[in-house]
Motif scaffolding. Structure first.
Motif: not given
Length: 149
Positions: A56, A58-64, A66-68
């Motif tokens: 979770n 890592r996925s939040q880091d990836r999500t962040t 990707m949002e950037q």
């Protein structure tokens, strides 16, 4: 007669005790194995929870990230759209200038006939120039005074 005691089945008494001790040992081993399996199940559950937490994160880091990237792409697209709008505006201005130029070339132009006057202006007599005239060349050479040396 101590060694000759027998159970009602006719088996020696030591054999019954041996069967009872082995059975008890098997029950104890089964209970120990059952406790170990439960302990391992709890440990596996905790490890799975930790793995989920890490995934979770890592996925939040990836999500962040990707949002950037998405925000950056949106800004780039907006700037491209602004440049496109500016180009369209420049193109429209260029087209308008081309049309004006064509109109000027196709119509008789009073400005070209009388360069000093705008269309609709009355003809005025030329006024004298207020600028000083250029100096006339002279044959005398200017030299510094002799007493300064």
């Amino acid at each position: 007669m101590v060694g000759k005691r027998r159970t009602p089945d006719g088996q020696p008494l030591w054999l019954a005790w041996l069967q009872l001790s082995i059975s008890s040992m098997l029950v104890v081993l089964f209970l120990v194995m059952l406790a170990k399996v439960r302990e391992q199940a709890v440990t596996i559950g905790e490890l799975e929870q930790k793995v989920r937490t890490i995934e979770n994160g890592r996925s939040q880091d990836r999500t962040t990230a990707m949002e950037q990237q998405l925000e950056s792409m949106i800004q780039r697209l907006q700037s491209v759209e602004q440049v496109g709008a500016q180009l369209r505006e420049v193109n429209q201005q260029q087209q308008a200038l081309k049309q004006d130029l064509q109109q000027l070339r196709s119509s008789p132009n009073p400005i070209l006939d009388n360069p000093g006057r705008l269309p609709g202006q009355a003809t005025r007599p030329a006024r004298p120039s207020s600028l000083p005239a250029a100096p006339r060349p002279s044959a005398t050479v200017l030299r510094p005074p002799d007493d300064n040396f």
